[in-house]
Motif scaffolding. Structure first.
Motif, PDB file in Angstrom:
ATOM      1  N   GLU A  61       6.631   1.978 -12.570  1.00 33.41           N
ATOM      2  CA  GLU A  61       7.211   1.031 -11.448  1.00 33.41           C
ATOM      3  C   GLU A  61       7.779  -0.299 -12.250  1.00 33.41           C
ATOM      4  O   GLU A  61       8.893  -0.566 -11.820  1.00 33.41           O
ATOM      5  CB  GLU A  61       6.112   1.053 -10.504  1.00 33.41           C
ATOM      6  N   HIS A  78       8.701   1.087  -3.422  1.00 35.73           N
ATOM      7  CA  HIS A  78       7.354   0.717  -4.142  1.00 35.73           C
ATOM      8  C   HIS A  78       6.459  -0.196  -3.018  1.00 35.73           C
ATOM      9  O   HIS A  78       6.796  -0.903  -2.613  1.00 35.73           O
ATOM     10  CB  HIS A  78       7.202   0.083  -5.542  1.00 35.73           C
ATOM     11  N   VAL A  79       5.047   0.521  -2.859  1.00 35.23           N
ATOM     12  CA  VAL A  79       4.410  -0.175  -1.975  1.00 35.23           C
ATOM     13  C   VAL A  79       2.979  -0.950  -2.629  1.00 35.23           C
ATOM     14  O   VAL A  79       2.921  -1.961  -2.593  1.00 35.23           O
ATOM     15  CB  VAL A  79       3.818   0.590  -0.566  1.00 35.23           C
ATOM     16  N   ALA A  80       2.482  -0.075  -3.346  1.00 36.24           N
ATOM     17  CA  ALA A  80       0.945  -0.400  -3.763  1.00 36.24           C
ATOM     18  C   ALA A  80       0.448   0.610  -4.743  1.00 36.24           C
ATOM     19  O   ALA A  80       1.147   1.379  -5.258  1.00 36.24           O
ATOM     20  CB  ALA A  80      -0.102  -1.114  -2.823  1.00 36.24           C
ATOM     21  N   PHE A  81      -0.591   0.127  -5.450  1.00 32.44           N
ATOM     22  CA  PHE A  81      -0.969   0.980  -6.580  1.00 32.44           C
ATOM     23  C   PHE A  81      -1.515   2.432  -6.032  1.00 32.44           C
ATOM     24  O   PHE A  81      -1.333   3.458  -6.578  1.00 32.44           O
ATOM     25  CB  PHE A  81      -2.094  -0.023  -7.229  1.00 32.44           C
ATOM     26  N   GLU A  82      -2.511   2.342  -4.920  1.00 32.87           N
ATOM     27  CA  GLU A  82      -3.157   3.294  -4.451  1.00 32.87           C
ATOM     28  C   GLU A  82      -2.180   4.230  -3.525  1.00 32.87           C
ATOM     29  O   GLU A  82      -2.977   5.286  -2.934  1.00 32.87           O
ATOM     30  CB  GLU A  82      -4.647   3.018  -4.015  1.00 32.87           C
ATOM     31  N   ASN A  83      -1.173   3.986  -3.109  1.00 32.00           N
ATOM     32  CA  ASN A  83      -0.656   4.555  -1.705  1.00 32.00           C
ATOM     33  C   ASN A  83       0.700   5.103  -1.663  1.00 32.00           C
ATOM     34  O   ASN A  83       1.421   5.279  -0.914  1.00 32.00           O
ATOM     35  CB  ASN A  83      -0.685   3.379  -0.562  1.00 32.00           C
ATOM     36  N   ALA A  86       0.632   7.964   0.816  1.00 31.44           N
ATOM     37  CA  ALA A  86       0.582   7.581   1.861  1.00 31.44           C
ATOM     38  C   ALA A  86       1.920   6.992   2.309  1.00 31.44           C
ATOM     39  O   ALA A  86       2.639   7.341   3.447  1.00 31.44           O
ATOM     40  CB  ALA A  86      -0.425   6.402   2.295  1.00 31.44           C
ATOM     41  N   ALA A  87       2.562   6.409   1.496  1.00 34.81           N
ATOM     42  CA  ALA A  87       3.943   5.591   1.755  1.00 34.81           C
ATOM     43  C   ALA A  87       4.855   6.800   1.738  1.00 34.81           C
ATOM     44  O   ALA A  87       5.834   6.829   2.623  1.00 34.81           O
ATOM     45  CB  ALA A  87       4.273   4.701   0.658  1.00 34.81           C
ATOM     46  N   ALA A 120      -5.431   9.023  -0.774  1.00 35.32           N
ATOM     47  CA  ALA A 120      -4.331   9.136  -0.080  1.00 35.32           C
ATOM     48  C   ALA A 120      -3.737  10.227  -0.282  1.00 35.32           C
ATOM     49  O   ALA A 120      -2.970  10.750   0.302  1.00 35.32           O
ATOM     50  CB  ALA A 120      -3.363   7.836  -0.320  1.00 35.32           C
TER      51      ALA A 120
ATOM     52  N   GLU B  57      -5.874   9.569   6.872  1.00 36.00           N
ATOM     53  CA  GLU B  57      -7.216   9.397   6.261  1.00 36.00           C
ATOM     54  C   GLU B  57      -7.854   8.197   6.248  1.00 36.00           C
ATOM     55  O   GLU B  57      -8.880   8.140   5.846  1.00 36.00           O
ATOM     56  CB  GLU B  57      -7.335  10.491   5.105  1.00 36.00           C
ATOM     57  N   SER B  61      -4.078   3.843   4.531  1.00 39.38           N
ATOM     58  CA  SER B  61      -3.043   4.955   4.327  1.00 39.38           C
ATOM     59  C   SER B  61      -2.072   4.809   5.678  1.00 39.38           C
ATOM     60  O   SER B  61      -1.021   5.040   5.783  1.00 39.38           O
ATOM     61  CB  SER B  61      -3.375   6.265   4.376  1.00 39.38           C
ATOM     62  N   SER B  64       0.073   2.012   4.980  1.00 40.91           N
ATOM     63  CA  SER B  64       0.990   2.286   4.029  1.00 40.91           C
ATOM     64  C   SER B  64       2.079   3.218   4.321  1.00 40.91           C
ATOM     65  O   SER B  64       3.274   3.119   4.018  1.00 40.91           O
ATOM     66  CB  SER B  64       0.245   3.054   2.775  1.00 40.91           C
ATOM     67  N   GLY B  68       5.995   2.853   4.561  1.00 39.88           N
ATOM     68  CA  GLY B  68       6.889   4.009   4.288  1.00 39.88           C
ATOM     69  C   GLY B  68       7.786   4.322   5.051  1.00 39.88           C
ATOM     70  O   GLY B  68       9.175   4.277   4.957  1.00 39.88           O
ATOM     71  N   ILE B  94       2.331  -7.115   1.960  1.00 41.18           N
ATOM     72  CA  ILE B  94       3.294  -6.132   1.406  1.00 41.18           C
ATOM     73  C   ILE B  94       4.236  -6.059   2.598  1.00 41.18           C
ATOM     74  O   ILE B  94       5.436  -6.042   2.396  1.00 41.18           O
ATOM     75  CB  ILE B  94       2.715  -4.898   0.646  1.00 41.18           C
ATOM     76  N   GLN B 209      13.297  -0.816  -2.961  1.00 40.11           N
ATOM     77  CA  GLN B 209      12.615  -1.782  -2.192  1.00 40.11           C
ATOM     78  C   GLN B 209      11.203  -1.864  -2.927  1.00 40.11           C
ATOM     79  O   GLN B 209      10.752  -0.882  -3.492  1.00 40.11           O
ATOM     80  CB  GLN B 209      12.456  -1.281  -0.633  1.00 40.11           C
ATOM     81  N   GLY B 210      10.732  -3.241  -2.866  1.00 40.08           N
ATOM     82  CA  GLY B 210       9.451  -3.361  -3.194  1.00 40.08           C
ATOM     83  C   GLY B 210       9.291  -3.685  -4.738  1.00 40.08           C
ATOM     84  O   GLY B 210       8.631  -3.107  -5.383  1.00 40.08           O
TER      85      GLY B 210
END
Ligand SMILES: Cc1ncc(C[n+]2csc(CCOP(=O)(O)OP(=O)(O)O)c2C)c(N)n1
Ligand code: SF4
Lengths: 331, 394
Positions: A61, A78-83, A86-87, A120, B57, B61, B64, B68, B94, B209-210
């Motif tokens: 990333e 890109h949103v974050a490290f762990e998601n 989910a994104a 996630a 869950e 998320s 998140s 998205g 974010i 993006q991001g």
């Protein structure tokens, strides 16, 4: 003169000019993944560009999306490290509502997938989102400077599993995320390697064409974190396959009784029953794989640790339903 | 014709979401907000709301997935409270930094430990620096209205920031009150379709993006979040005005009550404002010059309005259901900042009360009054006062 069709599209989605280290195997993995996706989208929807990427924080990333530049020629977030999963769920839901045809590709490293992002990922797979999750497995947290992850193999040096008087290096067996993913009984799970790019591309295409979630775990080299020669990435990855360290398999619909194991090559002797591989006699010792990497250097003074690793690899193959014979160097 | 009915704030929030027609909702249950995703899933199941409802869950998320979906260019909604909002914390930054106009309904609830499901504002107050707009509802009608207004403001091109609307746990979330459900056509006119011009994931026009920003660009990116918050002040006023024209209900960032000749003004937010207004009536009957003020908008902070309010009183009593340790309440800090360079300023007295669902009745407000009177008379007083504290069990 007849011009041969290239084995994979010349369209580029991950452009050169990104900031990955020279010889980064993960960069190769992403490049091939997007090409495979493009081919699959073309075949399935008639539009090679019908995909978007949601990616986790990590090496791939940060090297590809440094404002105001981008290496991506495909919609990417890109949103974050762990998601990432989910994104990707959100993107997929939005596309569904927008009536947009195509598939979402979620990408995460082993840290963002096997550790912090596992929840996630599980949620996304269980909810059956139409997403391919690609875990590029360089077997440590490279972006933060080579710390161990649960996907780091036994014995490996990392900055948080340093070998020492009281330490062998990483002291836990590798977590097999592909099997965890398969336990969700999703349509498609596979392991792949940049050491066998044709197989990898085939699997990525298959994953991309499946309806519903798919998971691909690709073994890719990191010369920086593995302390290995820049130019030997593909060779090292291939040795992982040929010595039994990295199994290549596919599991469809969570059917663990029908794991499709691929023959490893490298002179290994394969025994089949009813078309299924039940035993493999590897010819190349795992030392051939280990010795090319500085992260395993200390093991050569502790042969019992290499034997322990051999036992762990055997046990892992056993889970896959295959008896393996792993030779020692002198044999 | 709008429908007049009775409902809980949670239902009002779900109705607001339905009327706003988000395309993606992602949510995870937490008390006291659980009814919101339940009700929305009913709407979706009945075909009353044409949306994708992602049953995630976790709250991490949920937000998140909202990021998205919003990054893909659709209107997006979620609901949570307390630990759920805290679990979203990382992604709240974010969402604001990526300028995604997501709306969250929050049933304002305390934070652990000890675990406590009842009302205070610590959850949303703890997220005040994420860049999100913050609205606080006094009653169930406001919960509905402010969610619609939040979408309007959040999606305005001058703003493009996410927004949260808080309403007090149980006091509102679970209490039935008369609510007017506006006509869908009028809401459609008010909100319009969300047409993203900056955030979309469209293969026909790929964008990234991001991204990562080096020091050369990070500050500027953060500044635009600051600027958008500043812009939101005007946009909120416009949205309030348009809302009043279309729906007949008037809102302002700070709502004042009997403040004109007041010496002591009680300032608060959320449902407590109702109690305080009644208390002011009670004091006026006794000849005490008291007034009340309610912050409907907490972020962006209504500095101008606070300065106007401050001109009207000798003492501002700040009633807060939140704590910033070793400092006092959040309003106290914000009011202090707004007034510090003003030539004439009232005395500020901070009151921490109602934490974790502790009742705030006239009895507690009498305590507030006594301390405020001291301040008014020039006697010594504590800057920060814990009201209704049961010292005997400490
Ligand atoms: C919540 C959170 N914790 C920690 C980090 C720091 N961090 C960023 S990337 C990373 C490791 C990434 O490792 P991996 O997923 O294996 O990808 P790689 O860098 O190896 O490509 C860490 C720990 C973070 N960004 N967010
Ligand atoms: S540290 Fe490793 S994974 Fe990261 S860019 Fe360099 S070679 Fe690639």
């Amino acid at each position: 003169m007849a011009v041969r069709k290239p084995p994979i599209t010349t369209r580029e989605y991950w452009a050169p000019g990104h900031a990955a280290c020279a010889g980064c195997g993960c960069a190769t993995a992403l490049k091939l993944a997007t090409k495979a996706f493009s081919e699959a989208m073309e075949e399935k929807y008639g539009d090679p560009n019908a995909f978007a990427i949601a990616q986790a924080t990590g090496c791939m990333e940060v090297v590809s999306a440094v404002f105001p530049y981008t290496a991506w020629k495909v919609p990417w977030v890109h949103v974050a490290f762990e998601n990432a999963a989910a994104a990707a769920s959100g993107v997929e839901a939005a596309w569904k509502k927008l009536g947009r045809k195509g598939k979402i590709l979620a990408i995460g490293g082993d840290g963002g997938t096997a550790d912090i992002g596992l929840q996630a990922l599980s949620g996304m797979l269980e909810r059956r989102h139409n997403v391919v999750y690609l875990m590029y497995d360089n077997e440590a947290y490279m972006n933060t400077g080579i710390q161990r992850s649960s996907s780091t193999p036994y014995g490996a040096w990392t900055t948080t599993s340093p070998p020492g008087k009281y330490s062998i290096g990483e002291d836990k067996p590798k977590k097999w995320v592909a099997l965890i993913a398969a336990a969700h009984q999703i349509p498609y799970v596979a392991t792949a390697s940049i050491g066998n790019p044709f197989d990898y591309v085939r699997k990525m295409k298959k994953a991309a064409k499946v309806d519903g979630p798919a998971f691909v775990q690709v073994h890719c080299t990191c010369p920086t974190g593995w302390k290995s020669p820049l130019e030997k990435g593909v060779e090292i990855a291939r040795l992982a396959i040929e010595t039994g360290v990295w199994p290549l398999f596919e599991i469809e619909n969570g059917d663990f009784f029908n794991i499709k194991i691929q023959a490893p090559g490298g002179g290994a002797k394969v025994k089949r029953e009813g078309g299924k591989i039940v035993a493999i006699e590897f010819k190349k010792p795992i030392e051939e794989y280990l010795k090319l990497q500085g992260r395993f250097k200390h093991l050569f003074k502790r042969p019992e640790a290499i034997d322990e690793l051999r036992e762990q690899i055997k046990a892992m193959w056993k889970v896959l339903g295959v008896d393996v014979y792993l030779p020692k160097p002198e044999e | 014709m709008p429908i007049r009915t009775v409902m809980k704030a949670n239902e009002a929030a779900a109705w607001a979401a339905k009327l706003a027609k988000p395309k993606v909702i992602a949510a995870f249950p937490i008390t006291p907000s659980t009814l919101i995703p339940e009700k929305i899933s009913e709407f979706v199941a009945n075909g009353e709301l044409d949306a994708e409802f992602i049953k995630v869950e976790s709250e991490h998320s949920a937000i998140s997935a909202c990021v998205g979906a919003s990054a893909a260019g659709v209107r997006t909604f979620t609901a949570t409270a307390s630990q759920g909002l805290a679990l979203m914390h990382e992604v709240l930054f974010i969402a604001a930094g990526m300028r995604l106009p997501i709306v969250i309904a929050v049933g304002n609830r305390s934070l652990s430990a000890p675990i406590n499901i009842w009302n205070d504002w610590q959850d949303t107050i703890s997220e005040r620096d994420t860049g999100w707009l913050q609205f606080y509802a006094e009653n169930n009608q406001e919960a509905l209205d402010l969610i619609l207004i939040a979408f309007k403001v959040a999606e305005d091109e001058r703003v493009l920031l996410p927004a949260m609307v808080g309403f007090d746990a149980f006091i509102l979330t679970h209490t039935v009150e008369p609510v007017e459900i506006p006509d869908q056509e009028v809401v459609d006119e008010f909100l319009g379709e969300y047409e993203p011009k900056h955030a979309y994931l469209d293969p026909a026009r790929p964008i990234t993006q991001g991204t990562l920003a080096f020091p050369a660009h990070y500050m500027e990116a953060r500044y635009t979040v600051w600027e958008a918050n500043e812009n939101a002040k005007k946009v909120i006023d416009e949205a309030f005005a348009e809302f009043e024209k279309k729906f007949g209900r008037k809102y302002s960032k700070i709502e004042e009550y009997r403040t004109d000749d007041a010496e002591i003004i009680f300032v608060t937010m959320g449902s407590l404002a109702g109690t305080v207004k009644e208390y002011v009536d009670h004091l006026r009957e006794k000849g005490i010059k008291a007034g009340a003020a309610k912050l409907t908008v907490y972020r962006p902070f209504p500095t101008e309005e606070v300065r106007e309010l401050a001109k009207k009183a000798k003492v501002l009593a700040l009633l807060e259901k939140n704590v910033t340790f070793s400092v006092g309440g959040a309003l106290f800090q914000d009011f202090s900042r707004a007034l510090i360079n003003q030539k004439e300023k009232p005395i500020l007295v901070d009151f921490i009360l109602g934490l974790g669902g502790r009742d705030v009745t006239f009895k507690e407000l009498d305590e507030v009054l006594e301390i405020s009177k001291k301040a008014l008379a020039g006697e010594e007083f504590d800057e920060v006062n814990w009201i209704g504290l049961r010292k005997e069990i400490l």
